[in-house]
Write an enzyme that holds these catalytic residues in place. Structure first.
Site, PDB file in Angstrom:
ATOM      1  N   GLY A 164       0.850  -1.194   0.000  1.00  0.00           N
ATOM      2  CA  GLY A 164       0.000   0.000   0.000  1.00  0.00           C
ATOM      3  C   GLY A 164       0.881   1.238   0.000  1.00  0.00           C
ATOM      4  O   GLY A 164       2.053   1.186  -0.381  1.00  0.00           O
ATOM      5  N   ILE A 173       6.257  -3.515  10.973  1.00  0.00           N
ATOM      6  CA  ILE A 173       5.673  -2.237  11.409  1.00  0.00           C
ATOM      7  C   ILE A 173       4.166  -2.251  11.140  1.00  0.00           C
ATOM      8  O   ILE A 173       3.533  -1.201  11.170  1.00  0.00           O
ATOM      9  CB  ILE A 173       6.313  -1.009  10.707  1.00  0.00           C
ATOM     10  CG1 ILE A 173       6.170  -1.096   9.184  1.00  0.00           C
ATOM     11  CG2 ILE A 173       7.743  -0.823  11.126  1.00  0.00           C
ATOM     12  CD1 ILE A 173       6.432   0.232   8.483  1.00  0.00           C
ATOM     13  N   ALA A 174       3.614  -3.445  10.865  1.00  0.00           N
ATOM     14  CA  ALA A 174       2.201  -3.517  10.462  1.00  0.00           C
ATOM     15  C   ALA A 174       1.298  -3.687  11.682  1.00  0.00           C
ATOM     16  O   ALA A 174       0.758  -2.703  12.197  1.00  0.00           O
ATOM     17  CB  ALA A 174       2.028  -4.642   9.466  1.00  0.00           C
ATOM     18  N   ARG A 175       1.140  -4.886  12.134  1.00  0.00           N
ATOM     19  CA  ARG A 175       0.324  -5.177  13.311  1.00  0.00           C
ATOM     20  C   ARG A 175       0.856  -6.437  13.971  1.00  0.00           C
ATOM     21  O   ARG A 175       1.340  -7.350  13.288  1.00  0.00           O
ATOM     22  CB  ARG A 175      -1.131  -5.450  12.911  1.00  0.00           C
ATOM     23  CG  ARG A 175      -1.976  -4.209  12.717  1.00  0.00           C
ATOM     24  CD  ARG A 175      -2.271  -3.484  14.028  1.00  0.00           C
ATOM     25  NE  ARG A 175      -3.105  -2.321  13.836  1.00  0.00           N
ATOM     26  CZ  ARG A 175      -2.680  -1.091  13.541  1.00  0.00           C
ATOM     27  NH1 ARG A 175      -1.387  -0.855  13.403  1.00  0.00           N
ATOM     28  NH2 ARG A 175      -3.530  -0.092  13.387  1.00  0.00           N
ATOM     29  N   GLU A 213      -0.141  -6.686  22.284  1.00  0.00           N
ATOM     30  CA  GLU A 213       0.509  -5.511  22.861  1.00  0.00           C
ATOM     31  C   GLU A 213      -0.475  -4.709  23.719  1.00  0.00           C
ATOM     32  O   GLU A 213      -1.673  -4.731  23.435  1.00  0.00           O
ATOM     33  CB  GLU A 213       1.108  -4.629  21.741  1.00  0.00           C
ATOM     34  CG  GLU A 213       0.079  -4.019  20.827  1.00  0.00           C
ATOM     35  CD  GLU A 213       0.706  -3.263  19.646  1.00  0.00           C
ATOM     36  OE1 GLU A 213       1.601  -3.808  18.975  1.00  0.00           O
ATOM     37  OE2 GLU A 213       0.265  -2.124  19.410  1.00  0.00           O
ATOM     38  N   HIS A 245       5.315   0.471  19.316  1.00  0.00           N
ATOM     39  CA  HIS A 245       4.285   0.908  18.349  1.00  0.00           C
ATOM     40  C   HIS A 245       4.351   2.435  18.136  1.00  0.00           C
ATOM     41  O   HIS A 245       3.386   3.154  18.422  1.00  0.00           O
ATOM     42  CB  HIS A 245       2.885   0.482  18.826  1.00  0.00           C
ATOM     43  CG  HIS A 245       1.891   0.378  17.693  1.00  0.00           C
ATOM     44  ND1 HIS A 245       0.883  -0.537  17.650  1.00  0.00           N
ATOM     45  CD2 HIS A 245       1.770   1.115  16.556  1.00  0.00           C
ATOM     46  CE1 HIS A 245       0.167  -0.370  16.560  1.00  0.00           C
ATOM     47  NE2 HIS A 245       0.692   0.635  15.862  1.00  0.00           N
ATOM     48  N   ILE A 246       5.485   2.878  17.611  1.00  0.00           N
ATOM     49  CA  ILE A 246       5.719   4.323  17.469  1.00  0.00           C
ATOM     50  C   ILE A 246       5.961   4.749  16.025  1.00  0.00           C
ATOM     51  O   ILE A 246       6.442   5.854  15.778  1.00  0.00           O
ATOM     52  CB  ILE A 246       6.916   4.787  18.338  1.00  0.00           C
ATOM     53  CG1 ILE A 246       8.197   4.006  17.983  1.00  0.00           C
ATOM     54  CG2 ILE A 246       6.585   4.683  19.814  1.00  0.00           C
ATOM     55  CD1 ILE A 246       9.465   4.617  18.573  1.00  0.00           C
TER      56      ILE A 246
HETATM   57  C1  GLV Z   1      -0.804   2.750  13.535  1.00  0.00           C
HETATM   58  O1  GLV Z   1      -0.440   1.644  13.736  1.00  0.00           O
HETATM   59  C2  GLV Z   1      -1.871   3.086  12.641  1.00  0.00           C
HETATM   60  O2  GLV Z   1      -2.567   2.178  12.165  1.00  0.00           O
HETATM   61  O3  GLV Z   1      -2.069   4.276  12.390  1.00  0.00           O
END
Ligand code: GLV
Length: 328
Positions: free
Chosen positions: A156, A238-240, A269, A287-288
């Site tokens: 994406g 960095i997704a979920r 988390e 999660h930053i």
């Molecule tokens: C952060 O993880 C978001 O989905 O904005």
């Protein structure tokens, strides 16, 4: 006419709460209390709209407790905290915050990739522990980023941002896998080549996960997938949380099945799988990825704009579903 009643479920920028107060009757949460689902349900029962932050679950039970609710504006691009079907069935509009965080999040994906490849946090812990008393040729020797193969799972907007950084900034050979293939123009712009998931796993030196969390992507990277990766590869999520099987990853890191991992998101988390805390070859952040001051402010303002536009009749700006208008 009485203004719509809005709940702001977590503490956010006071200036955004103030903006909302100019349009709505606002209940906010300046103490930033983490409400239980029952406490949240109690607060939404007389509300017309809610601003959530991604950690409040919006499901059938909450919707049943909120007969007036018409919109939930998530201050996050991901919205796996929404039961979208239940919201649509209940006539509740959902919105998220795309675009405003794309470049910031792609920056962080790259930061985590580089910290992982070059063992930045591991070496800092060593230094802080007072262990650095001499040089050695292989001290914290990691993997190269420039000229290596960058694999991206989920292409994406954020995935494309990471591809551009890799291809144009670091001369990386970029490959990706996604549910749908990019247009030839976008592939050329990102200098990215579409491959199967198997090829992605087999050939990436750095594999970055940027796909949404859905039932289909649950444990998309587990022991079997890790087994296909190069023993020198790095995995970045960095997704979920939940896209990676954290227990399997911790075991693979311990066994040096892959070189290292960089994780910004975790299953369950803010709890972190204890085995991940035991292995040195993982960079862990809470999660930053979208956390810069301007971007978090833009996200809060977009969530607020969604509420304002919805109630003044323009309609949601960044909808995630198309509910039928709510029964009166
Ligand atoms: C952060 O993880 C978001 O989905 O904005």
């Amino acid at each position: 006419m009485t203004p719509p009643r809005i709940l702001v479920a977590r503490n956010i920028f006071p200036e955004v709460v103030e903006r909302l107060s100019q349009h709505f009757d606002v209940e906010s949460n300046p103490e930033d209390i983490i409400w239980t689902p029952a406490e949240l349900a109690e607060r939404v029962k007389d509300k017309d709209g809610v601003l959530t932050t991604g950690s409040q679950r919006v499901d059938a039970a909450l919707l049943a407790a909120a007969p007036r609710l018409r919109i939930v504006a998530n201050m996050a691009v991901g919205y796996n905290n929404f039961d979208v079907d239940a919201m649509t069935a209940a006539g509740v509009q959902g919105t998220n915050t795309p675009d405003v965080l794309t470049e910031t999040t792609a920056d962080f994906g790259f930061a985590l990739l580089m910290a992982t490849a070059r063992r930045v946090t591991e070496s800092e812990h060593y230094l802080r522990a007072g262990k650095w008393n001499r040089w050695s040729y292989d001290m914290f020797a990691g993997s190269d980023v420039h000229g290596s193969t960058l694999g991206i799972l989920g292409m994406g907007r954020i995935g494309q941002g990471i591809a551009r950084r890799g291809a144009h900034g670091f001369g990386m050979n970029v490959i990706y896998h996604n549910r749908s293939r990019l247009s030839p123009e976008l592939e050329a712009e990102c200098k990215a080549r579409y491959v199967s998931k198997e090829e992605l796993l087999r050939t990436a030196d750095h594999l970055v996960l940027v796909l949404p969390y859905t039932p289909e992507s649950h444990h998309a990277i587990g022991a079997a997938e890790i087994a296909q990766m190069k023993s020198t590869a790095n995995l970045i999520n960095i997704a979920r949380g939940g896209i990676v099987d954290d227990a399997a990853l911790a075991q693979a890191l311990k066994d040096k099945r892959i070189a290292a991992a960089g994780l910004d998101v975790f299953e369950g988390e803010p709890k972190v799988h204890p085995a991940l805390l035991e292995v040195p070859n993982v960079v862990l952040t809470p999660h930053i990825a979208s956390a810069t001051v301007p971007t978090r402010l833009a996200m809060a303002n977009l969530a607020a704009d969604n509420l304002i536009a919805f109630f003044d009749g323009r309609g949601a700006l960044t909808p995630v579903n198309r509910p039928a208008p709510k029964r009166a």
